[in-house]
Write a protein that holds these residues in place. Structure first.
Motif, PDB file in Angstrom:
ATOM      1  N   ASP B 221       0.826  -1.217   0.000  1.00 17.77           N
ATOM      2  CA  ASP B 221       0.000   0.000   0.000  1.00 17.77           C
ATOM      3  C   ASP B 221       0.854   1.258   0.000  1.00 17.77           C
ATOM      4  O   ASP B 221       1.510   1.578   0.989  1.00 17.77           O
ATOM      5  CB  ASP B 221      -0.923  -0.020   1.225  1.00 17.77           C
ATOM      6  N   ASN B 222       0.794   1.965  -1.111  1.00 20.27           N
ATOM      7  CA  ASN B 222       1.451   3.274  -1.195  1.00 20.27           C
ATOM      8  C   ASN B 222       0.477   4.430  -1.077  1.00 20.27           C
ATOM      9  O   ASN B 222       0.917   5.574  -1.004  1.00 20.27           O
ATOM     10  CB  ASN B 222       2.169   3.405  -2.555  1.00 20.27           C
ATOM     11  N   VAL B 223      -0.831   4.145  -1.080  1.00 24.32           N
ATOM     12  CA  VAL B 223      -1.767   5.256  -1.306  1.00 24.32           C
ATOM     13  C   VAL B 223      -2.841   5.434  -0.230  1.00 24.32           C
ATOM     14  O   VAL B 223      -3.209   6.554   0.082  1.00 24.32           O
ATOM     15  CB  VAL B 223      -2.440   5.132  -2.697  1.00 24.32           C
ATOM     16  N   GLY B 224      -3.387   4.339   0.309  1.00 24.58           N
ATOM     17  CA  GLY B 224      -4.481   4.470   1.275  1.00 24.58           C
ATOM     18  C   GLY B 224      -5.800   4.852   0.623  1.00 24.58           C
ATOM     19  O   GLY B 224      -5.937   4.847  -0.607  1.00 24.58           O
ATOM     20  N   GLY B 225      -6.786   5.174   1.463  1.00 19.87           N
ATOM     21  CA  GLY B 225      -8.065   5.668   0.985  1.00 19.87           C
ATOM     22  C   GLY B 225      -8.872   4.627   0.222  1.00 19.87           C
ATOM     23  O   GLY B 225      -8.774   3.416   0.461  1.00 19.87           O
ATOM     24  N   ALA B 226      -9.676   5.090  -0.715  1.00 19.38           N
ATOM     25  CA  ALA B 226     -10.638   4.234  -1.413  1.00 19.38           C
ATOM     26  C   ALA B 226      -9.958   3.153  -2.252  1.00 19.38           C
ATOM     27  O   ALA B 226     -10.485   2.045  -2.400  1.00 19.38           O
ATOM     28  CB  ALA B 226     -11.546   5.090  -2.297  1.00 19.38           C
TER      29      ALA B 226
END
Lengths: 339, 339
Positions: B221-226
């Motif tokens: 995971d580099n981004v998170g969120g949806a």
């Protein structure tokens, strides 16, 4: 021989389970085949994880079928044995139906030695809850001397063992539970350093921060939801968070929306891991031996909440979610015949 | 010798950073003391993690001070050396200020060998991003042959190395990135099995499910969120989720509220762990050696997005959050003098 009885799941609870979700019916006493035993139920274990099996949803255990007997951890006595290694009168632990009588194959059963500890401990401190506490805390949580361990659901069957093992390992231990009576027990009887009543506190975060002046190194999560939010906001660098249960969510009936945890884990280089005790099956003997030793040394105490009568099982199960139990919740169905 | 220039943070961005948050000022060229070197900046690295240091909030690195030079990964050339082991003309990697000239103590510097690979790789595939990919994927993700690895931010400096190492380890690799051009590069040049454009997909979850018919074993995971919600809803039993970054949140300006992950981790007995590459400092030589070998064997490729000119640094930094870069984003400030 009296007639058999069976407790079935007749409808799936949407949120909190109710007595209507269960039926208690008369049934035939089953006949064991060659290689099987006939069991008479002595104690039934009711456990929070069973709530998940009442939903018709993918989880780690398959859903209970509607209009069939519920099954879980049960202590029984062998009434008739057609299986090698089992004798009439043996007290056994198994995953059995909520019935007065059942048949079982021997590979699903473990004979309980009543000389080690009272037989009910096979469903508690020396059974699934004790093993869950042992592996979740020591394998994932890995508390070190002087660290701070916070456990939610602290007065439950798992939580109170977690806290005591953490004390044995030299940690500062803070419990979160739902009544002052429970918390008094945790501090005075079990040696917790502090305990917080999440139902009456004006500010859980502030009270927890005060109880954990050096932050939280291990958060053993039995509950999820807002209680966990408060604990997770206080974790230290390299914290470990075993996810054992999420009892606050089991009856939620909707998606668990709240603060996402990923940024907190990143900033603190922390580890969060869901686990099931079954993953550690190969190491159960090691754990039972250690737990039994701590029991004998009085380093470990346990509490049981035993209700009397087979018909009380659904009620006892529902009580898990209203905080009725201090320690392990059991239903006593019958006395062993050799008592 | 020309005058020095310095880029300072003059105000803290609330959400997306803007050019107004930075100033570019003339400055004195600093004088190295005995034991120090004077450095001329060649390449400046802009990295997403630096956004966190622009907030005045507790994180793993202290906040940048207002009205002072920003600092990060920089490749420089030694102009004057008063330190043992460093000679004029040496190209070095350090954590240095966004300036044309700076002084440094030798213990903060590493000499770059230009014979191994182009010097810019010291800020990319053989530097922090490559090491981040290596340790996050191999130490936490632990992909096994035949497993499925999904990486978000797949066309970034870290993501594209993650995907290629996962391919080397025999996994099926699916990338999530923000343009069709990037995804074509991931598939055709880097050998990804599939790549999804999160900006144009009608249903990220459905498209990801189709690209991962056997579920997801590792979600890097580099981004998170949806985007992460979609990936996490598809994880398999015993999945591993290294949390490397949460770039979708860095400019959010409010709490990250969404689906909590604890139940998903529990049901799948999955592990989620935040990490920083600095934790693995003792093993950097092992990793650089392996990454360099894969580079030489053409098993690993890299992409750089290089903008020209010191004054472009704030713009290049902001571009990280609008997806301008394919691979490692660098600012070229000057040529090495020995070229």
């Amino acid at each position: 021989m009296p007639a058999n009885k069976v407790i079935k799941l007749v409808s799936r609870p949407k949120e909190m389970p109710t007595l209507d979700n269960f039926s208690i019916e008369e049934a035939q006493i089953p006949s064991p085949a060659q290689g099987e035993v006939l069991l008479r139920t002595l104690y039934i274990s009711v456990d929070p994880y069973m709530r998940g099996r009442m939903n018709d949803a993918k989880s780690y255990a398959p859903p209970f079928a509607l209009n069939e007997a519920i099954a879980g951890g049960v202590i029984s006595e062998v009434v008739e044995s057609y299986a090698e290694g089992f004798q009439k009168g043996d007290v056994v632990l198994g995953n059995s139906t909520w019935t007065l009588y059942s048949v079982a194959k021997p590979e699903r059963l473990t004979v309980i030695d009543p000389n080690i500890a009272p037989i009910t401990t096979a469903l508690g401190v020396l059974g699934m809850p004790g093993l869950t506490a042992y592996f979740g805390l020591l394998d994932i949580g890995q508390p070190k001397e002087g660290e701070t361990v916070v456990v939610s659901g602290a007065a439950g069957a798992v939580g109170m063992i977690v806290g005591q093992i953490a004390k044995i390992k030299g940690a500062r231990v803070v419990g979160i539970a739902g009544s002052d009576e429970k918390n008094e027990y945790l501090i005075k009887e079990l040696g917790f350093d502090a305990a917080i009543n999440y139902k009456t506190t004006a500010d859980l975060h502030a009270e927890l921060a005060q109880a954990c002046p050096d932050g939280i190194d291990v958060y053993f999560d039995n509950v999820g939801g807002a209680i966990s939010d408060a604990a997770l906001s206080l974790i230290n660098k390299n914290a470990r968070i075993p996810i054992c249960g999420q009892i606050a969510l089991y009856n939620l009936g909707k998606a668990d929306v709240g603060n996402r945890i990923q940024s907190v884990l990143l900033v603190n280089t922390a580890l969060m891991q869901g686990f099931l005790v079954g993953q550690y099956a190969a190491r159960f003997p090691e754990a039972v031996s250690q737990l039994a030793q701590w029991l004998q040394q009085k380093k470990l105490k346990y509490a049981e909440n035993i209700v009397d009568g087979f018909e009380q099982t659904p009620h006892a199960f529902i009580g898990l979610f209203t905080g009725d139990n201090l320690g392990k919740q059991l239903v006593k169905v019958a006395e062993p015949s050799n008592k």
